[in-house]
Design an enzyme around this catalytic site. Sequence first.
Site, mmCIF file in Angstrom:
data_model
loop_
_atom_site.group_PDB
_atom_site.id
_atom_site.type_symbol
_atom_site.label_atom_id
_atom_site.label_comp_id
_atom_site.label_asym_id
_atom_site.label_seq_id
_atom_site.Cartn_x
_atom_site.Cartn_y
_atom_site.Cartn_z
ATOM 1 N N CYS A 140 -7.515 2.083 -8.721
ATOM 2 C CA CYS A 140 -6.063 1.614 -8.219
ATOM 3 C C CYS A 140 -6.566 1.353 -6.690
ATOM 4 C CB CYS A 140 -5.404 2.777 -8.267
ATOM 5 S SG CYS A 140 -5.776 4.262 -7.068
ATOM 6 N N ASN A 189 -7.156 5.100 -4.402
ATOM 7 C CA ASN A 189 -7.666 6.301 -5.152
ATOM 8 C C ASN A 189 -7.240 7.668 -4.968
ATOM 9 O OD1 ASN A 189 -11.103 7.362 -5.729
ATOM 10 N ND2 ASN A 189 -9.814 7.336 -7.152
ATOM 11 N N CYS A 234 -3.704 8.283 -5.819
ATOM 12 C CA CYS A 234 -2.449 8.591 -6.549
ATOM 13 C C CYS A 234 -2.723 8.222 -8.121
ATOM 14 C CB CYS A 234 -1.167 7.668 -6.130
ATOM 15 S SG CYS A 234 -0.614 8.052 -4.625
ATOM 16 N N ARG A 235 -3.031 6.842 -8.441
ATOM 17 C CA ARG A 235 -3.154 6.492 -9.986
ATOM 18 C C ARG A 235 -4.237 6.818 -10.527
ATOM 19 N NH1 ARG A 235 -0.902 0.769 -8.920
ATOM 20 N NH2 ARG A 235 -1.842 1.225 -7.107
ATOM 21 N N SER A 236 -5.354 6.210 -10.013
ATOM 22 C CA SER A 236 -6.731 6.344 -10.540
ATOM 23 C C SER A 236 -7.292 7.723 -10.729
ATOM 24 C CB SER A 236 -7.538 5.270 -10.024
ATOM 25 O OG SER A 236 -8.016 5.557 -8.414
ATOM 26 N N ASP A 262 2.786 1.067 -8.510
ATOM 27 C CA ASP A 262 2.323 1.856 -7.316
ATOM 28 C C ASP A 262 3.490 2.937 -6.796
ATOM 29 O OD1 ASP A 262 1.154 2.964 -5.128
ATOM 30 O OD2 ASP A 262 0.679 0.989 -4.211
HETATM 31 P P1 4NP Z 1 -3.079 4.385 -5.335
HETATM 32 O O1 4NP Z 1 -1.468 4.378 -4.205
HETATM 33 O O2 4NP Z 1 -3.435 3.048 -5.275
HETATM 34 O O3 4NP Z 1 -2.111 4.728 -6.736
HETATM 35 O O4 4NP Z 1 -3.782 5.445 -4.898
HETATM 36 C C1 4NP Z 1 -1.816 4.086 -3.076
HETATM 37 C C2 4NP Z 1 -2.265 4.792 -2.197
HETATM 38 C C3 4NP Z 1 -2.329 4.596 -0.701
HETATM 39 C C4 4NP Z 1 -1.750 3.294 -0.359
HETATM 40 C C5 4NP Z 1 -1.178 2.390 -1.256
HETATM 41 C C6 4NP Z 1 -1.089 2.596 -2.672
HETATM 42 N N1 4NP Z 1 -1.872 3.013 1.022
HETATM 43 O O5 4NP Z 1 -1.210 1.989 1.363
HETATM 44 O O6 4NP Z 1 -2.595 3.596 1.793
#
Ligand code: 4NP
Length: 165
Positions: A14, A17, A19-21, A133
């Site tokens: 994702c 790294n 939240c989702r992955s 996201d």
């Molecule tokens: P992830 O979510 O891609 O599911 O881990 C996010 C975590 C951090 C950010 C964006 C999405 N960020 O912009 O910092």
Amino acid sequence: MRGQGDIRRILFICLGNICRSPAAEGVMKKMLADSPGGAEDFVIDSAGIGPWHAGELPDSRMRKCGARRGYDFSTRARQICREDFGRFDLVVAMDNDNVRALHALTRNSEDREKIVCLADFFTENRRYTTVPDPYYGTERDFETALTLIEDGCRGLIGWIKRGIE
Ligand code: 4NP
């Protein structure tokens, strides 16, 4: 790609790294461990497109959401590197931005053939084409993301096991 029944090393991707992955990694490990044949032959990992959260635990909102469903999401974030394409059989993206960023990292057609979307394996939530996201969203968005991740991991395991049979 090798035959689906040969897939043993899976990398979930994702953006951050956190939240989702990491949730997909935790769900996949638990579902495999609970399935006939177990998780022993498998290598499951996750990484982010960006470097911003490297070394961090998953976002506390996703950890809480997972704990309510019996998961422990406690891996540390890392950024994907080109060499990961050599280390894994399948690279599973959460959304289409991830897919585009992954393509930019690939070295050859063999690498490119390893990239899939978790949404390709949804069975109960086919109206979704990505795992959206949740980072700037609400608790409900985290719940939705985890529901989609569970659906996709279940479908992915079914697909791999159909290839083994
Ligand atoms: P992830 O979510 O891609 O599911 O881990 C996010 C975590 C951090 C950010 C964006 C999405 N960020 O912009 O910092």
